[in-house]
Motif scaffolding. Structure first.
Motif, mmCIF file in Angstrom:
data_model
loop_
_atom_site.group_PDB
_atom_site.id
_atom_site.type_symbol
_atom_site.label_atom_id
_atom_site.label_comp_id
_atom_site.label_asym_id
_atom_site.label_seq_id
_atom_site.Cartn_x
_atom_site.Cartn_y
_atom_site.Cartn_z
ATOM 1 N N UNK A 1 -13.006 -2.138 15.079
ATOM 2 C CA UNK A 1 -13.403 -3.488 14.693
ATOM 3 C C UNK A 1 -12.567 -4.041 13.535
ATOM 4 N N UNK A 2 -11.816 -3.179 12.858
ATOM 5 C CA UNK A 2 -10.939 -3.651 11.787
ATOM 6 C C UNK A 2 -9.528 -3.968 12.277
ATOM 7 N N UNK A 3 -9.254 -3.815 13.563
ATOM 8 C CA UNK A 3 -7.908 -4.032 14.087
ATOM 9 C C UNK A 3 -7.359 -5.443 13.855
ATOM 10 N N UNK A 4 -8.193 -6.516 13.852
ATOM 11 C CA UNK A 4 -7.605 -7.839 13.567
ATOM 12 C C UNK A 4 -6.834 -7.894 12.253
ATOM 13 N N UNK A 5 -7.222 -7.088 11.284
ATOM 14 C CA UNK A 5 -6.495 -7.029 10.020
ATOM 15 C C UNK A 5 -5.064 -6.556 10.253
ATOM 16 N N UNK A 6 -4.912 -5.500 11.055
ATOM 17 C CA UNK A 6 -3.589 -4.973 11.365
ATOM 18 C C UNK A 6 -2.787 -5.964 12.200
ATOM 19 N N UNK A 7 -3.451 -6.629 13.147
ATOM 20 C CA UNK A 7 -2.759 -7.613 13.993
ATOM 21 C C UNK A 7 -2.181 -8.741 13.141
ATOM 22 N N UNK A 8 -2.960 -9.242 12.193
ATOM 23 C CA UNK A 8 -2.458 -10.295 11.314
ATOM 24 C C UNK A 8 -1.247 -9.843 10.535
ATOM 25 N N UNK A 9 -1.281 -8.618 10.051
ATOM 26 C CA UNK A 9 -0.146 -8.091 9.298
ATOM 27 C C UNK A 9 1.079 -7.933 10.196
ATOM 28 N N UNK B 1 -10.620 -11.399 8.952
ATOM 29 C CA UNK B 1 -9.731 -10.243 8.830
ATOM 30 C C UNK B 1 -8.318 -10.597 9.277
ATOM 31 N N UNK B 2 -8.200 -11.376 10.348
ATOM 32 C CA UNK B 2 -6.884 -11.807 10.815
ATOM 33 C C UNK B 2 -6.172 -12.617 9.735
ATOM 34 N N UNK B 3 -6.897 -13.524 9.092
ATOM 35 C CA UNK B 3 -6.308 -14.337 8.019
ATOM 36 C C UNK B 3 -5.894 -13.454 6.850
ATOM 37 N N UNK B 4 -6.732 -12.480 6.502
ATOM 38 C CA UNK B 4 -6.370 -11.582 5.407
ATOM 39 C C UNK B 4 -5.104 -10.795 5.735
ATOM 40 N N UNK B 5 -5.009 -10.300 6.971
ATOM 41 C CA UNK B 5 -3.805 -9.580 7.375
ATOM 42 C C UNK B 5 -2.572 -10.451 7.337
ATOM 43 N N UNK B 6 -2.708 -11.710 7.761
ATOM 44 C CA UNK B 6 -1.576 -12.639 7.701
ATOM 45 C C UNK B 6 -1.151 -12.857 6.248
ATOM 46 N N UNK B 7 -2.133 -13.048 5.356
ATOM 47 C CA UNK B 7 -1.799 -13.245 3.949
ATOM 48 C C UNK B 7 -1.113 -12.035 3.341
ATOM 49 N N UNK B 8 -1.617 -10.832 3.636
ATOM 50 C CA UNK B 8 -1.000 -9.621 3.101
ATOM 51 C C UNK B 8 0.414 -9.446 3.648
ATOM 52 N N UNK B 9 0.608 -9.760 4.939
ATOM 53 C CA UNK B 9 1.937 -9.658 5.517
ATOM 54 C C UNK B 9 2.902 -10.685 4.955
ATOM 55 N N UNK B 10 2.421 -11.906 4.728
ATOM 56 C CA UNK B 10 3.259 -12.941 4.107
ATOM 57 C C UNK B 10 3.784 -12.486 2.755
ATOM 58 N N UNK B 11 2.943 -11.778 2.017
ATOM 59 C CA UNK B 11 3.323 -11.340 0.676
ATOM 60 C C UNK B 11 4.218 -10.104 0.691
ATOM 61 N N UNK B 12 3.869 -9.127 1.532
ATOM 62 C CA UNK B 12 4.442 -7.790 1.412
ATOM 63 C C UNK B 12 5.961 -7.766 1.598
ATOM 64 N N UNK B 13 6.458 -8.324 2.686
ATOM 65 C CA UNK B 13 7.888 -8.225 2.984
ATOM 66 C C UNK B 13 8.751 -8.954 1.961
ATOM 67 N N UNK B 14 8.464 -10.226 1.640
ATOM 68 C CA UNK B 14 9.278 -10.905 0.616
ATOM 69 C C UNK B 14 9.198 -10.221 -0.743
ATOM 70 N N UNK B 15 8.012 -9.734 -1.104
ATOM 71 C CA UNK B 15 7.879 -9.049 -2.393
ATOM 72 C C UNK B 15 8.765 -7.812 -2.439
ATOM 73 N N UNK B 16 8.717 -7.024 -1.384
ATOM 74 C CA UNK B 16 9.500 -5.788 -1.360
ATOM 75 C C UNK B 16 11.001 -6.081 -1.377
ATOM 76 N N UNK B 17 11.419 -7.090 -0.616
ATOM 77 C CA UNK B 17 12.834 -7.444 -0.588
ATOM 78 C C UNK B 17 13.292 -7.976 -1.944
#
Length: 586
Positions: A327-335, A385-401
């Motif tokens: 049931x937590x998979x939408x989080x991963x999908x958003x990311x 959860x999907x929105x949270x995953x999208x937000x975390x993904x939006x942040x993670x890659x640019x931050x790391x780069x």
């Protein structure tokens, strides 16, 4: 010299496999713990066994948080690919020995904890050097995409591990560890045959005192936080325990000594002058805060689903670990959707808008989760959860780069290691912080709710009072492990009750309805903390700058001199030289 285009994708695919394997294993045991403990014949909630439970959860996280900086420094000195390959080998050997566990009881528990720690050593080698290998292999205009794809593995793996553990644990708990073996063998062989060092190497003597003080200080702090959530001397938590206070305060004191050593040795474990680079410092701060929110979210959602929502919707307590992961998979999908896309776009437009926007979106999703009723409708929950995953993904890659682009070539291993330390330490910190917030919230109303509910269910007043006085952490651990919390709390008292009353008390509706109100108080405190952490991370991301810099040749010898202490430049010159690549203009 830059590597050829074909090698870049070999490096990306292999390091992505390595990080995916490491991060899946960081969380795979969380869901499979009940099956593992049943398999070795230990009750993790029995007095004296809580330590086994905590170290099965925390051992891997603690050791990776402590070792990634030193292993990144070793990569700078002796070759990042060499250290990465060694990590793959150590991880695979530990996975084999975990899967071959034949003992039972305390011996088995200690064996599993030891080899989980060794597995964490291998994971630390992988985490410390993968970002540096990619930064060496890819030109700057493609790093965001590469690190974004790699970051998908690093973060999505921690959520996929929940599902994999939930699927394999009920079949055979050995499979939880065995599943890594074929991927580890393939990845180890592939890495040794195909990867090559393309970055600069900075030969130097190892800073043993720096390594020792950093490891002792950070281990002490993280161990103190781990034991801070356990009851002590009649208190719901152990934050007043001499052991906890000694570990946390003593660890911080040792870390102060580490900083003093790093300012004085010629070849420091970590060039503290790198923190003068604005993009690096603020990027790491944002990463720490984002990881705090993400780690706490994972644990709070597991307890929410397993202890309350899933039982109320027809699932037995023993089934809840697997279905919580599903049931937590939408989080991963958003990311998975947003991380590679934001990494690619940040290569073109810079990291500021994506990093800042991702944290604002994440904060908004935490507010929406806080507004949900405890017994929510799943489509609304999945959308958030999907929105949270999208937000975390939006942040993670640019931050790391942006963080990796801000580093000079000769310091990428140690710099990436420190970045991974912030992220991994945040996972341990988040467990301590969010569990503490949850326990504080539960302690206000749970005793009264338990007392009244148990008495109404036919439990004698004396037994109900005894149960109501138990620390709330026992309730959280029972729900977290997929056990029936009331059965764990009442124990032998159930046998003295009529079967219909005992069945009602241990059924799927009594405990979730009983705990919903007190749980909502603790959940609100945890989510508000996550909102504040995300908003501060958004500010840090904005102040860090755009995350783009013009491609300029690096002055000969500057990066090597900064890290190795040789002639040709000092660490201060590295940071302040306007022609150098270590600055990110805002």
């Amino acid at each position: 010299m830059p590597s050829d285009a074909g090698y870049r994708w070999v490096a990306l695919s292999n390091t992505t496999l390595g990080l995916l394997m490491a991060t899946i294993n960081s969380s795979i045991v969380l869901i499979a713990l009940p099956d593992i403990f049943r398999g070795i014949g230990i009750d993790p909630l029995a007095p004296g066994n809580t330590g086994y439970l905590l170290w099965m959860i925390m051992g891997f996280l603690v050791v990776t948080a402590v070792l990634v900086v030193g292993f990144g420094r070793l990569g700078d000195m002796f070759g990042r690919v060499r250290m990465y390959n060694l990590g793959f080998l150590i991880f695979t050997v530990a996975s084999v020995l975990l899967a071959l566990t034949w003992q039972t009881g305390e011996t088995a528990a200690l064996w599993l904890i030891f080899w989980r720690i060794v597995q964490g050593v291998g994971g630390a080698f992988l985490m410390a050097n993968s970002s540096a290998i990619l930064t060496d292999a890819f030109p700057e205009h493609q790093r965001g995409l590469a690190l974004g794809i790699n970051g998908v593995a690093a973060i999505a793996g921690s959520f996929l591990g929940l599902v994999v553990g939930g699927l394999l644990g009920p079949l055979n708990w050995h499979l939880v560890f065995l599943v890594s073996v074929p991927f580890g063998l393939f990845g180890t062989l592939w890495a040794y045959l195909k990867l090559r060092d393309t970055g600069e190497r900075a030969p130097a003597r190892m800073d043993w005192w720096g390594n020792l003080t950093f490891a002792i200080g950070l281990i002490a702090v993280l161990v103190g936080i781990t034991y801070g959530i356990q009851p002590y001397a009649g208190h719901d938590m152990g934050w007043t325990s001499p052991l906890v206070l000694g570990c946390v305060l003593g660890g911080l004191a040792v870390l102060v000594v580490f900083v003093a050593i790093e300012h004085r040795v010629p070849n420091p474990l970590f060039a503290l002058e790198l923190f003068r680079i604005r993009a690096y410092t603020l990027g790491n701060l944002a990463n720490l805060l984002a990881s705090l929110g993400r780690g706490g979210l994972q644990f709070m959602l597991i307890i929410w689903l397993q202890g309350i929502w899933l039982p109320q919707h027809g699932y037995s307590f023993s089934e809840t670990p697997l279905w919580a992961g599903i049931y937590m998979l939408p989080l991963t999908v958003g990311f998975l959707i947003s991380a590679p896309l934001s990494g690619m776009l940040s290569d073109r437009f810079g990291a500021r808008w994506f990093g800042t926007g991702g944290m604002v979106v994440s904060a908004a999703s935490f507010l929406l989760l806080e507004a949900l009723p405890i017994n929510f409708r799943y489509p609304a929950f999945a959308a958030i959860l999907l929105v949270n995953g999208i937000g975390q993904g939006m942040f993670s890659s640019p931050n790391r780069a942006a963080v990796m682009n801000s580093l000079p070539a000769g310091a990428r291993g140690a710099g990436a290691g420190m970045n991974a330390t912030f992220q991994n330490a945040a996972m341990v910190l988040s467990i301590g912080l969010f569990f503490s917030l949850m326990i504080v919230g539960l302690a206000q109303h749970l005793p009264t709710a338990l007392q009244q509910g148990l008495v109404a269910g036919g439990v004698p007043v004396a037994d109900a009072s005894r149960v109501a006085e138990l620390p709330p952490v026992g309730v959280l651990f029972a729900a977290f492990l997929g056990y029936s919390p009331v059965q764990q709390l009442l124990g032998g008292v159930l046998g003295a009750l009529p079967p219909d009353q005992a069945g009602y008390l241990t059924g799927r509706s009594f405990f979730p309805q009983l705990i919903s109100g007190p749980f909502a108080d603790g959940l609100a405190a945890a989510f508000w903390f996550a909102v504040i952490a995300c908003l501060i991370a958004a500010v840090a991301s904005w102040l860090a700058g755009a995350g783009r810099r013009p491609a300029r040749p690096e002055p000969p010898g500057v990066a090597l001199a900064a890290v190795a202490g040789q002639s040709g430049g000092t660490p201060n010159e590295l940071v302040s030289d306007p022609a150098g690549p270590s600055r990110i203009e805002s």
